[in-house]
Write a protein that holds these residues in place. Structure first.
Motif, PDB file in Angstrom:
ATOM      1  N   GLU A   7       0.833  -1.204   0.000  1.00 14.72           N
ATOM      2  CA  GLU A   7       0.000   0.000   0.000  1.00 14.72           C
ATOM      3  C   GLU A   7       0.869   1.256   0.000  1.00 14.72           C
ATOM      4  N   LEU A   8       1.986   1.214   0.719  1.00 13.87           N
ATOM      5  CA  LEU A   8       2.894   2.357   0.718  1.00 13.87           C
ATOM      6  C   LEU A   8       3.516   2.557  -0.663  1.00 13.87           C
ATOM      7  N   GLN A   9       3.945   1.457  -1.301  1.00 16.42           N
ATOM      8  CA  GLN A   9       4.510   1.546  -2.642  1.00 16.42           C
ATOM      9  C   GLN A   9       3.468   2.048  -3.634  1.00 16.42           C
ATOM     10  N   TYR A  10       2.254   1.541  -3.514  1.00 19.18           N
ATOM     11  CA  TYR A  10       1.153   1.954  -4.401  1.00 19.18           C
ATOM     12  C   TYR A  10       0.909   3.451  -4.272  1.00 19.18           C
ATOM     13  N   ALA A  11       0.851   3.923  -3.036  1.00 16.47           N
ATOM     14  CA  ALA A  11       0.607   5.349  -2.802  1.00 16.47           C
ATOM     15  C   ALA A  11       1.765   6.193  -3.332  1.00 16.47           C
ATOM     16  N   LEU A  12       2.995   5.729  -3.112  1.00 17.11           N
ATOM     17  CA  LEU A  12       4.164   6.490  -3.560  1.00 17.11           C
ATOM     18  C   LEU A  12       4.233   6.543  -5.079  1.00 17.11           C
ATOM     19  N   ASP A  13       4.013   5.389  -5.740  1.00 17.93           N
ATOM     20  CA  ASP A  13       4.086   5.354  -7.197  1.00 17.93           C
ATOM     21  C   ASP A  13       2.954   6.164  -7.836  1.00 17.93           C
ATOM     22  N   THR A  14       1.773   6.116  -7.239  1.00 17.80           N
ATOM     23  CA  THR A  14       0.653   6.906  -7.752  1.00 17.80           C
ATOM     24  C   THR A  14       0.932   8.395  -7.587  1.00 17.80           C
ATOM     25  N   TYR A  16       3.853   9.829  -7.362  1.00 20.75           N
ATOM     26  CA  TYR A  16       4.927  10.198  -8.283  1.00 20.75           C
ATOM     27  C   TYR A  16       4.384  10.402  -9.696  1.00 20.75           C
ATOM     28  N   PHE A  17       3.492   9.507 -10.111  1.00 19.13           N
ATOM     29  CA  PHE A  17       2.858   9.623 -11.425  1.00 19.13           C
ATOM     30  C   PHE A  17       2.117  10.953 -11.557  1.00 19.13           C
ATOM     31  N   LEU A  18       1.380  11.308 -10.510  1.00 18.20           N
ATOM     32  CA  LEU A  18       0.589  12.539 -10.544  1.00 18.20           C
ATOM     33  C   LEU A  18       1.484  13.777 -10.586  1.00 18.20           C
ATOM     34  N   ILE A  19       2.556  13.772  -9.800  1.00 16.66           N
ATOM     35  CA  ILE A  19       3.471  14.911  -9.792  1.00 16.66           C
ATOM     36  C   ILE A  19       4.151  15.070 -11.150  1.00 16.66           C
ATOM     37  N   VAL A 104       2.295  -0.897 -10.122  1.00 17.24           N
ATOM     38  CA  VAL A 104       0.863  -0.965  -9.845  1.00 17.24           C
ATOM     39  C   VAL A 104       0.475   0.370  -9.244  1.00 17.24           C
ATOM     40  N   TYR A 105      -0.405   1.090  -9.924  1.00 22.40           N
ATOM     41  CA  TYR A 105      -0.776   2.435  -9.484  1.00 22.40           C
ATOM     42  C   TYR A 105      -2.204   2.702  -9.916  1.00 22.40           C
ATOM     43  N   SER A 106      -2.737   3.793  -9.460  1.00 22.66           N
ATOM     44  CA  SER A 106      -4.111   4.155  -9.778  1.00 22.66           C
ATOM     45  C   SER A 106      -4.309   4.321 -11.278  1.00 22.66           C
ATOM     46  N   ALA A 107      -5.384   3.740 -11.798  1.00 18.27           N
ATOM     47  CA  ALA A 107      -5.696   3.894 -13.224  1.00 18.27           C
ATOM     48  C   ALA A 107      -5.976   5.352 -13.570  1.00 18.27           C
ATOM     49  N   ALA A 108      -6.543   6.088 -12.633  1.00 23.47           N
ATOM     50  CA  ALA A 108      -6.818   7.505 -12.878  1.00 23.47           C
ATOM     51  C   ALA A 108      -5.515   8.283 -13.035  1.00 23.47           C
ATOM     52  N   SER A 109      -4.486   7.933 -12.260  1.00 22.77           N
ATOM     53  CA  SER A 109      -3.195   8.616 -12.394  1.00 22.77           C
ATOM     54  C   SER A 109      -2.546   8.271 -13.724  1.00 22.77           C
ATOM     55  N   ASP A 110      -2.741   7.046 -14.182  1.00 25.26           N
ATOM     56  CA  ASP A 110      -2.210   6.644 -15.476  1.00 25.26           C
ATOM     57  C   ASP A 110      -2.856   7.457 -16.595  1.00 25.26           C
ATOM     58  N   PHE A 111      -4.181   7.616 -16.529  1.00 25.94           N
ATOM     59  CA  PHE A 111      -4.862   8.429 -17.544  1.00 25.94           C
ATOM     60  C   PHE A 111      -4.340   9.858 -17.529  1.00 25.94           C
ATOM     61  N   PHE A 112      -4.211  10.429 -16.340  1.00 20.23           N
ATOM     62  CA  PHE A 112      -3.758  11.819 -16.256  1.00 20.23           C
ATOM     63  C   PHE A 112      -2.370  11.973 -16.862  1.00 20.23           C
ATOM     64  N   PHE A 113      -1.481  11.032 -16.578  1.00 19.48           N
ATOM     65  CA  PHE A 113      -0.130  11.106 -17.120  1.00 19.48           C
ATOM     66  C   PHE A 113      -0.135  10.964 -18.636  1.00 19.48           C
ATOM     67  N   LEU A 242       7.818   5.016 -14.627  1.00 18.80           N
ATOM     68  CA  LEU A 242       6.544   4.429 -14.185  1.00 18.80           C
ATOM     69  C   LEU A 242       6.561   3.913 -12.758  1.00 18.80           C
ATOM     70  N   LYS A 243       7.651   4.112 -12.056  1.00 16.69           N
ATOM     71  CA  LYS A 243       7.732   3.535 -10.712  1.00 16.69           C
ATOM     72  C   LYS A 243       8.817   4.248  -9.919  1.00 16.69           C
ATOM     73  N   LEU A 244       8.598   4.382  -8.607  1.00 17.73           N
ATOM     74  CA  LEU A 244       9.585   5.037  -7.747  1.00 17.73           C
ATOM     75  C   LEU A 244       9.815   4.278  -6.438  1.00 17.73           C
ATOM     76  N   GLY A 245       8.869   3.399  -6.065  1.00 15.21           N
ATOM     77  CA  GLY A 245       8.853   2.860  -4.710  1.00 15.21           C
ATOM     78  C   GLY A 245       9.788   1.719  -4.403  1.00 15.21           C
ATOM     79  N   ASP A 246      10.946   1.639  -5.047  1.00 20.02           N
ATOM     80  CA  ASP A 246      11.989   0.678  -4.671  1.00 20.02           C
ATOM     81  C   ASP A 246      13.337   1.257  -5.074  1.00 20.02           C
ATOM     82  N   ILE A 247      14.409   0.670  -4.596  1.00 21.80           N
ATOM     83  CA  ILE A 247      15.740   1.242  -4.791  1.00 21.80           C
ATOM     84  C   ILE A 247      16.119   1.314  -6.273  1.00 21.80           C
ATOM     85  N   ALA A 248      15.889   0.228  -7.008  1.00 28.95           N
ATOM     86  CA  ALA A 248      16.270   0.199  -8.421  1.00 28.95           C
ATOM     87  C   ALA A 248      15.533   1.269  -9.219  1.00 28.95           C
ATOM     88  N   SER A 249      14.224   1.387  -8.969  1.00 27.37           N
ATOM     89  CA  SER A 249      13.431   2.377  -9.702  1.00 27.37           C
ATOM     90  C   SER A 249      13.835   3.796  -9.335  1.00 27.37           C
TER      91      SER A 249
END
Length: 420
Positions: A7-14, A16-19, A104-113, A242-249
């Motif tokens: 859930e933390l990764q999902y929130a962070l990646d979503t 990040y997508f929005l920003i 894995v992130y919000s579909a709405a954030s994907d559309f906005f991006f 498309l992703k931020l919530g881990d070290i590699a990304s």
């Protein structure tokens, strides 16, 4: 505990997508200011109107049908889940990826991006046809471009579909990380089709073939627009990880930001130096286009080059864009802001240099993908522009062009105190 981490990764990646999407949306302001600065004062209101209206048009058309065409799913975005369904679907998708695979992130954030990308593509067209196209003809084309032409070619690339059911660009080895071809070259192809039917501005070319410079009205505004675009490009390329919530990304995002900035810097210096050699003086407009050329060039693959390689790619792009602008003028293709050169010629260059640093990509695949994108967008756009020309016309009258599109199309002036 695993669900809490997800859930933390999902929130962070979503988030990040929005920003990043917001940064790309800010590029609309960059295009608006750049184009307003490079046109004459009598056409400023019309260019501002076009850029704001095209963003609104793109947002609506991509919602109505564009997103569904590009990625599949329901039209009008009616299928975006919420509440418990959202949680269940997201957890299931993440479990399939081992809680550490694909984003894995919000579909709405994907559309906005995604919607801010299609608006960027259409903004490229605006500058190339400036100062002589009818406002409503442009907006009618924007409806088709953002709702159908761009989403269909996007479905063959990022959407993973076959080209008219014949072949798959991904299987051919084509790769375009953030859109040097998919967004930028596509916008330039549509612009080129329009410019060829529209013709040059009155007075741009003499009867004996001489080229007459038509200076922009507000170069400080053009410089501001370029710096806004430079800043927004960090969202454009960085968000495409498309992703931020881990070290590699997170490390990949940092590399992309670094290389994006390095390429822009190289492009600016490359254009400045070649302009000095050709004209004997520093040319601000070439400097600005050089920075943008570096950004376009690195967009196809900003994650694999070193910072030095990114700078060199940008430097070469800066030289190419100056030579391209001069070459297009020689053959009387009138592009007031240099959009076709910056986004088209350099967009192709960006696509073709990807194999230099990404061994998983082939030159043949890149060439085939670029050709597919260009041919589809150019031919489809030429047909749409031609129909619009037959039905309502493309070009304002000679008298209106002389007086300025602001009064003819919008009934007001941007700088009335300077023309009284």
């Amino acid at each position: 505990m695993q669900n809490q981490i997800f859930e933390l990764q999902y929130a962070l990646d979503t988030f990040y997508f929005l920003i990043c999407g917001a940064l790309v949306m800010w590029m609309a302001a960059g295009f608006t200011m750049l184009e307003a600065g490079l046109v004459r004062s009598k056409n400023t209101v019309e260019i501002l109107t076009k850029n704001v209206a095209l963003f609104a048009t793109a947002s609506i058309m991509y919602m109505v049908c564009g997103y569904a065409i590009m990625y599949g799913g329901e039209f009008f975005l009616s299928g975006i889940a919420g509440g418990e369904t959202l949680v269940q679907d997201a957890l299931a998708a993440s479990a399939e990826n081992g809680f550490g695979g694909d984003s894995v992130y919000s579909a709405a954030s994907d559309f906005f991006f995604q919607v801010v990308f299609v608006a960027t593509c259409m903004s490229i067209v605006s500058g190339a046809v400036a100062e002589r196209m009818k406002l409503w003809s442009f907006l009618l084309f924007a409806v088709i471009m953002t709702g159908f032409i761009y989403p269909l070619e996007g479905s063959w690339t990022w959407g993973g579909n076959d080209v008219f059911g014949l072949y798959n660009l991904g299987d051919m080895g084509f790769s375009d990380f953030a859109g040097s071809g998919i967004v930028h070259m596509a916008g330039a192809a549509a612009a080129l089709a329009g410019v060829l039917l529209l013709g040059a501005r009155k007075g741009k070319y003499g009867s004996n073939g001489e080229i007459r410079a038509i200076p922009g009205a507000n170069l400080p505004l053009a410089a501001l627009g370029t710096l806004i675009l430079w800043m927004g490009w960090f969202g454009f390329n960085g968000g495409s990880v498309l992703k931020l919530g881990d070290i590699a990304s997170a490390n990949s995002v940092a590399v992309v930001f670094l290389n994006t900035n390095a390429a822009a810097a190289g492009g600016a210096i490359g254009a400045l130096l070649i302009a000095r050699l050709i004209f004997g003086k520093a040319d601000l407009t070439m400097l600005l286009n050089g920075a943008l050329a570096g950004l376009v060039a690195i967009t196809a693959e900003p994650s694999t080059p070193s910072a030095l390689q990114a700078t060199l790619f940008g430097l070469i792009a800066g030289v190419i864009v100056v030579l391209s602008i001069l070459a297009l003028d020689k053959i009387k293709i009138d592009d007031p802001v240099g959009a076709i050169s910056v986004h088209g010629v350099v967009g192709l260059f960006g696509i073709l240099i990807v194999p230099i640093t990404n061994s998983g990509v082939t030159f043949v695949g890149q060439l085939a993908g670029a050709a597919t994108i260009f041919v589809w967008v150019f031919v489809a756009s030429l047909i749409v522009w031609s129909i619009i020309k037959l039905v309502i016309g493309l070009r304002i009258s000679e008298e209106d062009e002389y007086e300025g599109a602001d009064i003819a199309e919008c009934g007001m002036e941007a700088y009335p105190e300077f023309v009284r």
